[in-house]
Write a protein that holds these residues in place. Structure first.
Motif, PDB file in Angstrom:
ATOM      1  N   SER A  77      16.993  -2.589  40.145  1.00 21.24           N
ATOM      2  CA  SER A  77      17.440  -1.516  41.034  1.00 21.24           C
ATOM      3  C   SER A  77      17.052  -0.160  40.461  1.00 21.24           C
ATOM      4  CB  SER A  77      18.960  -1.585  41.211  1.00 21.24           C
ATOM      5  OG  SER A  77      19.436  -0.430  41.879  1.00 21.24           O
ATOM      6  N   ALA A  78      16.644   0.742  41.352  1.00 23.64           N
ATOM      7  CA  ALA A  78      16.228   2.076  40.907  1.00 23.64           C
ATOM      8  C   ALA A  78      17.416   2.984  40.618  1.00 23.64           C
ATOM      9  CB  ALA A  78      15.328   2.719  41.963  1.00 23.64           C
ATOM     10  N   LEU A  79      18.601   2.672  41.174  1.00 23.37           N
ATOM     11  CA  LEU A  79      19.725   3.603  41.071  1.00 23.37           C
ATOM     12  C   LEU A  79      20.167   3.908  39.637  1.00 23.37           C
ATOM     13  CD1 LEU A  79      22.052   2.790  44.110  1.00 23.37           C
ATOM     14  CD2 LEU A  79      20.788   4.888  43.623  1.00 23.37           C
ATOM     15  N   PRO A  80      20.237   2.940  38.707  1.00 20.07           N
ATOM     16  CA  PRO A  80      20.610   3.314  37.334  1.00 20.07           C
ATOM     17  C   PRO A  80      19.623   4.305  36.715  1.00 20.07           C
ATOM     18  CG  PRO A  80      20.753   0.939  37.626  1.00 20.07           C
ATOM     19  CD  PRO A  80      20.080   1.473  38.854  1.00 20.07           C
ATOM     20  N   PHE A  81      18.336   4.127  36.997  1.00 16.87           N
ATOM     21  CA  PHE A  81      17.333   5.045  36.466  1.00 16.87           C
ATOM     22  C   PHE A  81      17.437   6.416  37.134  1.00 16.87           C
ATOM     23  CE2 PHE A  81      15.692   1.015  35.109  1.00 16.87           C
ATOM     24  CZ  PHE A  81      15.022   1.280  33.920  1.00 16.87           C
ATOM     25  N   VAL A  82      17.712   6.423  38.438  1.00 19.19           N
ATOM     26  CA  VAL A  82      17.885   7.685  39.158  1.00 19.19           C
ATOM     27  C   VAL A  82      19.077   8.449  38.610  1.00 19.19           C
ATOM     28  CG1 VAL A  82      18.503   8.680  41.398  1.00 19.19           C
ATOM     29  CG2 VAL A  82      16.766   6.892  41.270  1.00 19.19           C
ATOM     30  N   MET A  83      20.178   7.768  38.393  1.00 19.32           N
ATOM     31  CA  MET A  83      21.366   8.413  37.853  1.00 19.32           C
ATOM     32  C   MET A  83      21.151   8.874  36.404  1.00 19.32           C
ATOM     33  SD  MET A  83      23.682   8.779  40.055  1.00 19.32           S
ATOM     34  CE  MET A  83      23.969   8.289  41.754  1.00 19.32           C
ATOM     35  N   SER A 127      26.562  12.103  26.587  1.00 21.42           N
ATOM     36  CA  SER A 127      25.485  11.103  26.686  1.00 21.42           C
ATOM     37  C   SER A 127      26.030   9.698  26.524  1.00 21.42           C
ATOM     38  CB  SER A 127      24.420  11.377  25.618  1.00 21.42           C
ATOM     39  OG  SER A 127      23.831  12.652  25.797  1.00 21.42           O
ATOM     40  N   ALA A 128      26.872   9.499  25.525  1.00 24.12           N
ATOM     41  CA  ALA A 128      27.428   8.164  25.291  1.00 24.12           C
ATOM     42  C   ALA A 128      28.258   7.693  26.484  1.00 24.12           C
ATOM     43  CB  ALA A 128      28.280   8.183  24.023  1.00 24.12           C
ATOM     44  N   SER A 129      29.045   8.593  27.048  1.00 22.39           N
ATOM     45  CA  SER A 129      29.937   8.199  28.145  1.00 22.39           C
ATOM     46  C   SER A 129      29.163   7.867  29.415  1.00 22.39           C
ATOM     47  CB  SER A 129      30.964   9.299  28.418  1.00 22.39           C
ATOM     48  OG  SER A 129      30.326  10.493  28.852  1.00 22.39           O
ATOM     49  N   VAL A 130      28.170   8.666  29.780  1.00 17.32           N
ATOM     50  CA  VAL A 130      27.455   8.396  31.038  1.00 17.32           C
ATOM     51  C   VAL A 130      26.507   7.206  30.887  1.00 17.32           C
ATOM     52  CG1 VAL A 130      27.668  10.779  31.842  1.00 17.32           C
ATOM     53  CG2 VAL A 130      25.619  10.094  30.595  1.00 17.32           C
ATOM     54  N   LEU A 131      25.909   7.041  29.700  1.00 15.09           N
ATOM     55  CA  LEU A 131      25.042   5.872  29.487  1.00 15.09           C
ATOM     56  C   LEU A 131      25.848   4.577  29.573  1.00 15.09           C
ATOM     57  CD1 LEU A 131      22.709   7.111  26.596  1.00 15.09           C
ATOM     58  CD2 LEU A 131      22.024   6.509  28.931  1.00 15.09           C
ATOM     59  N   TRP A 132      27.103   4.627  29.157  1.00 14.87           N
ATOM     60  CA  TRP A 132      27.970   3.454  29.277  1.00 14.87           C
ATOM     61  C   TRP A 132      28.420   3.248  30.724  1.00 14.87           C
ATOM     62  CZ3 TRP A 132      33.092   3.650  30.911  1.00 14.87           C
ATOM     63  CH2 TRP A 132      33.782   2.433  30.852  1.00 14.87           C
ATOM     64  N   ALA A 133      28.737   4.319  31.424  1.00 11.64           N
ATOM     65  CA  ALA A 133      29.355   4.206  32.751  1.00 11.64           C
ATOM     66  C   ALA A 133      28.359   3.884  33.859  1.00 11.64           C
ATOM     67  CB  ALA A 133      30.092   5.507  33.087  1.00 11.64           C
ATOM     68  N   ILE A 134      27.144   4.433  33.780  1.00  7.20           N
ATOM     69  CA  ILE A 134      26.194   4.282  34.890  1.00  7.20           C
ATOM     70  C   ILE A 134      25.925   2.822  35.242  1.00  7.20           C
ATOM     71  CG2 ILE A 134      23.768   4.631  35.549  1.00  7.20           C
ATOM     72  CD1 ILE A 134      23.932   7.395  34.246  1.00  7.20           C
ATOM     73  N   PRO A 135      25.588   1.939  34.278  1.00  7.58           N
ATOM     74  CA  PRO A 135      25.295   0.536  34.648  1.00  7.58           C
ATOM     75  C   PRO A 135      26.488  -0.212  35.239  1.00  7.58           C
ATOM     76  CG  PRO A 135      24.403   1.054  32.482  1.00  7.58           C
ATOM     77  CD  PRO A 135      25.308   2.171  32.845  1.00  7.58           C
ATOM     78  N   TYR A 136      27.727   0.220  34.900  1.00  5.94           N
ATOM     79  CA  TYR A 136      28.889  -0.431  35.488  1.00  5.94           C
ATOM     80  C   TYR A 136      29.059  -0.057  36.958  1.00  5.94           C
ATOM     81  CZ  TYR A 136      30.575  -2.295  31.060  1.00  5.94           C
ATOM     82  OH  TYR A 136      30.698  -3.009  29.907  1.00  5.94           O
ATOM     83  N   VAL A 137      28.741   1.194  37.281  1.00  7.12           N
ATOM     84  CA  VAL A 137      28.876   1.653  38.666  1.00  7.12           C
ATOM     85  C   VAL A 137      27.638   1.301  39.486  1.00  7.12           C
ATOM     86  CG1 VAL A 137      29.284   3.668  40.136  1.00  7.12           C
ATOM     87  CG2 VAL A 137      30.353   3.542  37.871  1.00  7.12           C
ATOM     88  N   PHE A 138      26.465   1.368  38.847  1.00  2.00           N
ATOM     89  CA  PHE A 138      25.189   1.075  39.519  1.00  2.00           C
ATOM     90  C   PHE A 138      24.449   0.004  38.715  1.00  2.00           C
ATOM     91  CE2 PHE A 138      26.250   5.562  40.131  1.00  2.00           C
ATOM     92  CZ  PHE A 138      26.316   5.630  41.517  1.00  2.00           C
ATOM     93  N   PRO A 139      24.771  -1.276  38.938  1.00  2.00           N
ATOM     94  CA  PRO A 139      24.170  -2.352  38.126  1.00  2.00           C
ATOM     95  C   PRO A 139      22.658  -2.438  38.306  1.00  2.00           C
ATOM     96  CG  PRO A 139      26.070  -3.129  39.386  1.00  2.00           C
ATOM     97  CD  PRO A 139      25.727  -1.778  39.919  1.00  2.00           C
ATOM     98  N   PHE A 140      21.995  -2.946  37.262  1.00  5.31           N
ATOM     99  CA  PHE A 140      20.549  -3.154  37.327  1.00  5.31           C
ATOM    100  C   PHE A 140      20.210  -4.250  38.339  1.00  5.31           C
ATOM    101  CE2 PHE A 140      21.035  -1.391  33.001  1.00  5.31           C
ATOM    102  CZ  PHE A 140      20.147  -0.324  33.117  1.00  5.31           C
TER     103      PHE A 140
END
Length: 574
Positions: A510-516, A561-574
């Motif tokens: 999915s493109a969304l994790p990379f977009v975010m 950086s640590a918080s958003v890198l952890w959170a993005i894949p949970y909200v927008f899975p690969f």
């Protein structure tokens, strides 16, 4: 690699070098890129116009114009009155939360502009302990919604142009709440370590004041010491400009001549001392009204006078105000006041007949002095404006009306009922942002159509393949973060997003994790004072040095950086 690929690489490298290592304005670089692509035959004029009319881009332009109407309401002024009470940590917490919530829906610059004057005049807490946290809080709040920052809207415009589903108003909210929560804790922990600078505390080279010796002055032919110019209270004669010659340091024996420009540094409130010297005319002298209406302003990052001098911009005639003094944090000004190019964040002391008239120049200046600029809207106009803004965003969030359509309708209502007028819309129209985004879209479109973006993504895919998609994802985030610290958030998003989409395609995810990752990485403007416009606004006002931004911005950047890198894949899975 073909000739077309080589041309695109040169253009991309030129933009990067120009943004990161020169003082060329981004609008000039991206406009030149768009024109170059057309001249090289890599982009049709019709396609360029289509990119300029991208729905997400139009939404951004309309949002900025509608925000001009929101700025005229008493909403932010009311908020600022509620923030400053209690102890330091309580005031810091309320200010940070208020800025975050406001910036989620309003222009970040407007939020900081509305609150920084109140902070400057708040005597119970040192302004230097609140202004920089305010700028950081506004950035964090912008990550909460689609309309919170232009970065999110630019990312959305790329997705729309590539045929991807557009992002909704609150798609950013879950990750944004994590980022704001972590950032808020860091602000509370680190802000008390900021230096304390009182409003009165200025360095010896704080304000730059220019005066000229007239041909009939009794000062001519006498030394500096004999004229009593060495013992002025709170003012220091730093240099004498004589034609093309610069005399510095000035000795007590320096003999003055007709036409000499005397450059004083120090407390601008002591400028009246210079009026007692006959034949010595201040740069801003205006019929004896000099001290009556002095107003301190910060040059806004959106002003068109940036890069121009007071002379070349015809400052006095254009704004109905004369510059008495200038101050620039971290730099000793030299030469003639009228020949110094203005920069975003410069502090100017203006002499004007009507300080309230500066409220019409919100694009150019943020008033931080004692002048109270009262709103000029009636109560029903303010209620209609706020209700209309909430309704427009609500209709968009519910999917009942396109964001561009709802904002366009609201703008028409504001014009019809006198909240905004045609001249205000013309003066606030974000032409430069429009040109930057159009040029960036044109460059991204050419990279995609030529296949160069695919080649680069495939090469990176091979490079990261042994480590997996997570390494590519983290790499995209830090590329975006590095670009935003070197240039601007909008340019960083424009350059990183094509690469991110290509990597997502190459990995088949999915493109969304990379977009975010691009959106949140490009919003991480925490370390460099030149990476975000609100930093420039508070830098001189808070008497900050670059090390203050590093001291506070580095831990904030790491935690963010640590918080958003952890959170993005949970909200927008690969």
């Amino acid at each position: 690699m073909t000739l077309v690929h080589g041309q695109l690489l040169v253009l991309t490298a030129s933009v990067f070098v120009g943004l990161a290592f020169t003082r060329l304005r981004p609008v000039m670089l991206f406009s030149a890129v768009g024109l170059a692509l057309v001249l090289l035959g890599q982009l049709e004029v019709e396609r360029l116009l289509q990119l300029a009319a991208n729905p997400a881009v139009i939404s951004l332009l309309l949002l900025i114009l509608v925000s001009a109407g929101m700025e005229k309401t008493r909403l932010l002024s009311w908020l600022s009155l509620k923030l400053f009470r209690g102890g330091y940590l309580a005031t810091l917490a309320r200010t940070s939360i208020g800025a975050m919530v406001s910036s989620a829906f309003l222009n970040n610059t407007a939020v900081v502009a509305a609150l920084m004057g109140r902070i400057r005049s708040h005597r119970d807490q040192p302004p230097s302990r609140l202004l920089l946290p305010l700028s950081y809080a506004a950035i964090l709040g912008g990550t909460l919604t689609l309309v919170g920052t232009s970065t999110n809207l630019i990312v959305n415009s790329f997705l729309v142009e590539l045929g991807q589903p557009p992002l909704a108003l609150f798609d950013f909210l879950p990750v944004g709440l994590v980022a704001c929560g972590v950032g808020f804790v860091v602000l509370l922990l680190v802000s008390p370590t900021l230096p304390i600078h009182s409003v009165e505390e200025e360095t010896p080279d704080s304000y730059f004041i220019d005066a000229k010796i007239e041909p009939n002055s009794p000062l001519i032919g006498r030394s500096v010491e004999a004229n009593g110019l060495r013992s002025l209270e709170r003012l220091y004669l730093a240099e004498v400009v004589r034609g093309e010659q610069l005399i510095s340091p000035v000795t007590p024996q320096t003999e003055l001549q007709a036409g000499d420009k005397l450059v004083f540094c120090g407390d601008v409130r002591a400028v009246g001392l210079l009026e007692r010297f006959k034949g010595l005319t201040l740069f801003a002298h205006s019929s004896g009204e000099l001290q009556r209406n002095l107003t301190e302003v910060v040059v806004s990052p959106t002003s068109t006078v940036i890069g121009q001098t007071l002379k070349s911009s015809d400052f006095r005639a254009r704004f109905g105000a004369a510059v008495v003094a200038m101050r620039r944090r971290g730099q000793v000004l030299s030469g003639k006041l009228g020949q110094i190019p203005l920069q975003a964040g410069d502090l100017l002391v203006l002499s004007c007949a009507d300080p309230k008239g500066l409220t019409a120049q919100a694009r150019h200046f943020v008033v931080v002095g004692d002048a109270e600029l009262s709103p000029n809207l009636s109560l029903w106009q303010e209620l209609m404006t706020v209700a209309g803004f909430v309704t427009a965003l609500g209709l968009s969030a519910a999917g009942m009306l396109d964001l561009a359509a709802s904002l366009g309708l609201l703008l028409l209502v504001m014009l019809s009922f006198g909240v905004l007028n045609a001249s205000e819309v013309r003066s606030r129209f974000p032409f430069e942002i429009w040109m930057i985004i159009t040029g960036a879209l044109a460059m991204a479109d050419s990279l995609a159509q030529s296949g160069l973006a695919t080649l680069a993504s495939n090469w990176l895919h091979q490079l990261f393949n042994g480590e997996g998609v997570w390494v590519a994802y983290v790499g995209v985030f830090f590329i975006s973060l590095l670009l935003t610290e070197l240039m601007t958030n909008n340019a960083a998003a424009a350059l990183a997003l094509p690469l991110a989409l290509g990597l997502a395609s190459a990995f088949g995810v999915s493109a969304l994790p990379f977009v975010m990752a691009v959106a949140y990485g490009a919003s991480a403007s925490f370390i460099s004072p030149f990476s975000y416009q609100t930093h420039l606004m508070v830098m001189s006002l808070g008497n900050y040095r670059k090390r203050d931004f590093v001291k506070m911005g580095l831990p904030l950047s790491l935690a963010y950086s640590a918080s958003v890198l952890w959170a993005i894949p949970y909200v927008f899975p690969f």
